[in-house]
Design an enzyme around this catalytic site. Structure first.
Site, PDB file in Angstrom:
ATOM      1  N   ARG A 170       8.976  -5.765  -4.686  1.00 12.61           N
ATOM      2  CA  ARG A 170       9.682  -4.555  -5.117  1.00 12.61           C
ATOM      3  C   ARG A 170       9.827  -3.528  -3.996  1.00 12.61           C
ATOM      4  O   ARG A 170      10.446  -2.492  -4.166  1.00 12.61           O
ATOM      5  CB  ARG A 170       8.981  -3.930  -6.330  1.00 12.61           C
ATOM      6  CG  ARG A 170       7.585  -3.429  -6.059  1.00 12.61           C
ATOM      7  CD  ARG A 170       6.810  -3.167  -7.354  1.00 12.61           C
ATOM      8  NE  ARG A 170       7.424  -2.146  -8.160  1.00 12.61           N
ATOM      9  CZ  ARG A 170       7.134  -0.846  -8.083  1.00 12.61           C
ATOM     10  NH1 ARG A 170       6.246  -0.428  -7.197  1.00 12.61           N
ATOM     11  NH2 ARG A 170       7.730   0.017  -8.863  1.00 12.61           N
ATOM     12  N   ARG A 174      15.809  -2.230   4.140  1.00 12.52           N
ATOM     13  CA  ARG A 174      17.215  -1.871   4.340  1.00 12.52           C
ATOM     14  C   ARG A 174      17.596  -1.965   5.809  1.00 12.52           C
ATOM     15  O   ARG A 174      16.804  -1.608   6.683  1.00 12.52           O
ATOM     16  CB  ARG A 174      17.483  -0.431   3.874  1.00 12.52           C
ATOM     17  CG  ARG A 174      17.184  -0.188   2.408  1.00 12.52           C
ATOM     18  CD  ARG A 174      17.840   1.119   1.968  1.00 12.52           C
ATOM     19  NE  ARG A 174      17.384   1.473   0.635  1.00 12.52           N
ATOM     20  CZ  ARG A 174      16.492   2.420   0.376  1.00 12.52           C
ATOM     21  NH1 ARG A 174      15.987   3.122   1.374  1.00 12.52           N
ATOM     22  NH2 ARG A 174      16.128   2.683  -0.855  1.00 12.52           N
ATOM     23  N   ARG A 247      -7.231  -1.372 -11.206  1.00  5.84           N
ATOM     24  CA  ARG A 247      -7.650  -0.594 -10.051  1.00  5.84           C
ATOM     25  C   ARG A 247      -7.590   0.864 -10.462  1.00  5.84           C
ATOM     26  O   ARG A 247      -6.766   1.272 -11.287  1.00  5.84           O
ATOM     27  CB  ARG A 247      -6.722  -0.832  -8.860  1.00  5.84           C
ATOM     28  CG  ARG A 247      -6.834  -2.208  -8.260  1.00  5.84           C
ATOM     29  CD  ARG A 247      -8.137  -2.432  -7.540  1.00  5.84           C
ATOM     30  NE  ARG A 247      -8.178  -1.727  -6.258  1.00  5.84           N
ATOM     31  CZ  ARG A 247      -9.269  -1.619  -5.508  1.00  5.84           C
ATOM     32  NH1 ARG A 247     -10.415  -2.118  -5.928  1.00  5.84           N
ATOM     33  NH2 ARG A 247      -9.218  -0.994  -4.339  1.00  5.84           N
ATOM     34  N   ARG A 278      -3.279   7.455   1.161  1.00  6.91           N
ATOM     35  CA  ARG A 278      -2.230   8.424   1.465  1.00  6.91           C
ATOM     36  C   ARG A 278      -2.729   9.836   1.248  1.00  6.91           C
ATOM     37  O   ARG A 278      -3.722  10.065   0.546  1.00  6.91           O
ATOM     38  CB  ARG A 278      -0.979   8.167   0.631  1.00  6.91           C
ATOM     39  CG  ARG A 278      -1.132   8.281  -0.860  1.00  6.91           C
ATOM     40  CD  ARG A 278       0.196   7.973  -1.548  1.00  6.91           C
ATOM     41  NE  ARG A 278       0.106   8.087  -2.998  1.00  6.91           N
ATOM     42  CZ  ARG A 278       1.136   7.985  -3.820  1.00  6.91           C
ATOM     43  NH1 ARG A 278       2.350   7.787  -3.336  1.00  6.91           N
ATOM     44  NH2 ARG A 278       0.989   8.087  -5.134  1.00  6.91           N
ATOM     45  N   GLU A 298      -5.928  10.206  -1.579  1.00  9.72           N
ATOM     46  CA  GLU A 298      -6.068   9.187  -2.620  1.00  9.72           C
ATOM     47  C   GLU A 298      -6.943   8.034  -2.120  1.00  9.72           C
ATOM     48  O   GLU A 298      -6.653   7.436  -1.088  1.00  9.72           O
ATOM     49  CB  GLU A 298      -4.703   8.625  -3.030  1.00  9.72           C
ATOM     50  CG  GLU A 298      -3.870   9.579  -3.853  1.00  9.72           C
ATOM     51  CD  GLU A 298      -2.633   8.909  -4.431  1.00  9.72           C
ATOM     52  OE1 GLU A 298      -2.573   7.657  -4.434  1.00  9.72           O
ATOM     53  OE2 GLU A 298      -1.724   9.633  -4.860  1.00  9.72           O
ATOM     54  N   TYR A 345       2.772  -2.223 -15.138  1.00 11.82           N
ATOM     55  CA  TYR A 345       3.132  -1.082 -14.307  1.00 11.82           C
ATOM     56  C   TYR A 345       4.543  -0.641 -14.685  1.00 11.82           C
ATOM     57  O   TYR A 345       5.463  -1.451 -14.727  1.00 11.82           O
ATOM     58  CB  TYR A 345       3.091  -1.440 -12.824  1.00 11.82           C
ATOM     59  CG  TYR A 345       3.459  -0.280 -11.940  1.00 11.82           C
ATOM     60  CD1 TYR A 345       2.508   0.651 -11.560  1.00 11.82           C
ATOM     61  CD2 TYR A 345       4.775  -0.097 -11.527  1.00 11.82           C
ATOM     62  CE1 TYR A 345       2.848   1.737 -10.769  1.00 11.82           C
ATOM     63  CE2 TYR A 345       5.125   0.986 -10.731  1.00 11.82           C
ATOM     64  CZ  TYR A 345       4.157   1.893 -10.360  1.00 11.82           C
ATOM     65  OH  TYR A 345       4.501   2.975  -9.592  1.00 11.82           O
ATOM     66  N   ASP A 347       7.631   2.486 -14.118  1.00 11.71           N
ATOM     67  CA  ASP A 347       8.147   3.754 -13.618  1.00 11.71           C
ATOM     68  C   ASP A 347       8.399   4.666 -14.819  1.00 11.71           C
ATOM     69  O   ASP A 347       8.522   4.211 -15.957  1.00 11.71           O
ATOM     70  CB  ASP A 347       9.449   3.542 -12.842  1.00 11.71           C
ATOM     71  CG  ASP A 347       9.208   2.872 -11.495  1.00 11.71           C
ATOM     72  OD1 ASP A 347       8.154   3.122 -10.898  1.00 11.71           O
ATOM     73  OD2 ASP A 347      10.081   2.092 -11.056  1.00 11.71           O
TER      74      ASP A 347
END
Length: 363
Positions: A170, A174, A247, A278, A298, A345, A347
């Protein structure tokens, strides 16, 4: 008496509560936390909107969903363009021509493709069997070892050779100079944060916070005709069939006495020398000009009962166990929805769409 008891005041529960209330149903929404909003909860610190449970950038290509959320709150035009820090070297994400140019000095898509093709050919990988092989076949060895391997191992607590290939599929790649992480038509963050969106969705519902449902099932179930459960699927049944794997994350948030700490909303740290994956600098989500700033580190870690589950570990074993729990929930008459109850998961736009679909089927 209520028509619906909704366990979880996150996005899924709030959307369903709103739709039910519109239909004249009476809803009681409970949550074990002391606030509404679930993981998209935001709060003000130093006049900066802080994403308490990690960065949440709304993006969708579904105009119905975009119009739906904008009917409650206004969204800004934030575009997610994270960067990666590998031992002080800075690279653009997602992988694009800016990344390839910094990595190899190439300037054209053909040069970048040739470099990746050369590294893939030298690797000898023809049919990727795990995440490492899949990543190398997508972007070559240089980018894999600098920007994927150690970050992913921190995130999942496992060697990349032990992880399934679909996790990396995912990730956008580009051959344009485009740093926008998402390719969706619509993107942004609610002006003032997500909490006000949840507040609007929950208007007309009764809310009880700090409420432990599983420990008080009989008492709460007696209050409503139907129960919508959005929490952890295995916890609902006391882990009677076994524990699902997750997790989890630890967040360390602090105020920094400067107006600009890292120059970007999200910086990924892709090497093991940093224990966190991050750092988020929250003011950049809303183009803030405050004199101070707020950052969050995090830290991924292994989930244990009592921790907040964030990411389901969707291997064959866990997916089969989740299916057993779903069958048990259906047998007992529960409605299920959301990331934890579906053990997937999602969005945010998919959460909303799923809740709207459930509402259309059941109300």
């Amino acid at each position: 008496m209520y028509d619906y008891l909704i366990v979880g005041a996150g996005l899924f529960g709030a959307v369903f509560a709103h739709e039910a209330t519109k239909k004249g149903k009476k809803c009681l929404v409970i949550d074990k936390r002391n606030h509404i909003g679930g993981n998209i909860y935001t709060e003000k610190v130093e006049d900066i909107t802080v994403h308490k449970y990690g960065a949440h950038i709304f993006h969708t290509s579904d105009k119905r969903v975009w119009d739906y959320v904008n009917s409650f709150v206004s969204f800004n035009n934030f575009v997610n363009s994270p960067i990666a820090n590998f031992h002080g070297e800075i690279y653009n994400l997602p992988f694009n021509m800016n990344t390839f140019s910094k990595m190899w000095g190439v300037t054209t898509p053909d040069e970048a493709r040739a470099k990746i093709d050369e590294q893939v050919q030298n690797s000898g990988i023809s049919a990727p069997q795990n995440l490492e092989e899949q990543a190398i076949s997508m972007v070559g060895k240089d980018i894999y070892f600098k920007l994927v391997k150690e970050y992913t191992e921190k995130q999942w607590g496992r060697d990349c050779k032990e992880l399934p290939s679909f996790i990396i599929k995912r990730l956008p790649v580009r051959f344009t100079y485009d740093n926008n992480y998402f390719s969706d038509r619509y993107q942004g963050i609610p002006e003032g944060g997500y909490t006000q969106l949840i507040e609007k969705l929950l208007e007309g519902s009764d809310i009880k916070l700090g409420a432990e449902y599983v420990a008080n099932k009989a008492r709460f179930d007696a209050l409503a005709d139907k129960v919508l459960y959005t929490g952890a699927l295995d916890e609902l049944f006391g882990y009677s069939l076994g524990k699902l794997e997750y997790r989890t994350l630890e967040f360390k948030t602090k105020v920094v006495d400067c107006d600009n700490y890292q120059g970007n909303a999200v910086v990924n740290y892709t090497s093991h020398d940093k224990p966190y994956t991050r750092i988020i600098e929250h003011k950049h989500f809303e183009f803030g000009k405050q004199p101070k700033t707020v950052i969050t580190e995090e830290y991924p870690k292994t989930w244990r009962p009592g921790d907040e589950p964030y990411y389901p570990v969707n291997n064959d074993k866990n997916n089969a166990l989740a299916e057993e729990y779903r069958a048990l929930a259906e047998k007992e008459g529960y409605l299920l929805g959301g990331r934890l109850a579906d053990y997937k998961y999602y969005d945010m736009d998919k959460i909303i769409l799923s809740a709207l679909n459930l509402a259309e089927r059941t109300l």
